[in-house]
Design a protein around this motif. Structure first.
Motif, short mmCIF file in Angstrom:
data_model
loop_
_atom_site.label_atom_id
_atom_site.label_comp_id
_atom_site.label_asym_id
_atom_site.label_seq_id
_atom_site.Cartn_x
_atom_site.Cartn_y
_atom_site.Cartn_z
N SER A 216 0.82 -1.26 0.15
CA SER A 216 0.09 -0.14 0.03
C SER A 216 1.00 1.26 -0.07
O SER A 216 1.86 1.16 0.49
N ASN A 217 0.27 2.20 -0.57
CA ASN A 217 0.93 3.54 -0.62
C ASN A 217 0.22 4.61 0.25
O ASN A 217 -1.05 4.53 -0.07
N TYR A 218 0.79 5.40 0.82
CA TYR A 218 -0.09 6.56 1.55
C TYR A 218 0.59 7.80 1.23
O TYR A 218 1.68 8.06 0.96
N LYS B 142 0.21 9.25 6.71
CA LYS B 142 1.06 8.04 7.26
C LYS B 142 0.75 7.88 8.90
O LYS B 142 1.23 8.76 9.40
#
Length: 121
Positions: free
Chosen positions: A57-59, A64
């Protein structure tokens, strides 16, 4: 026809939590990315979090450590747990999916209708 339906927005005090849900329905062959974007008044739509079908996943840096994205592939659903909410998180949150409607078709982008999240100070 594909629909993304969101739920879970609302009004919360700073420091509180909300959980957004989104379910995709219709003619779906496969889903690659699912995630969440948001748009505050007067600002461009921005990525909040995105989760590939089989990757990391990317935030956004701003969320974050506070937000967590998760998926239930069996339900074609994506969730966003938002903790430690701040007034600057106030925005309309949109569910996003990159999916294929058949094996013959390339992936296309689909969006939900948006759900309002308001964080009071």
């Amino acid at each position: 026809q594909v629909q993304l339906v969101e739920s879970g927005g609302g009004l919360v005090q700073a420091g509180g939590s909300l959980r957004l849900s989104c379910a995709a329905s219709g003619s779906i062959f496969s889903i690659n990315n699912m995630g969440w974007y948001r748009q505050a008044p007067g600002r461009e739509r921005e990525l909040v979090a995105i989760m590939p079908s089989g990757g990391t996943s990317n935030y956004a840096d701003s969320v974050k450590g506070r937000f967590t994205i998760s998926r239930d592939n069996a339900k074609n659903a994506v969730y966003l747990q938002m903790n430690g909410l701040k007034p600057e998180d106030t925005a309309v949150y949109y569910c996003y999916a990159a999916l294929r409607t058949s094996y013959r078709r390339y992936s296309s982008d689909y969006w939900g209708q948006g759900t309002q999240v308001t964080v009071s100070s």
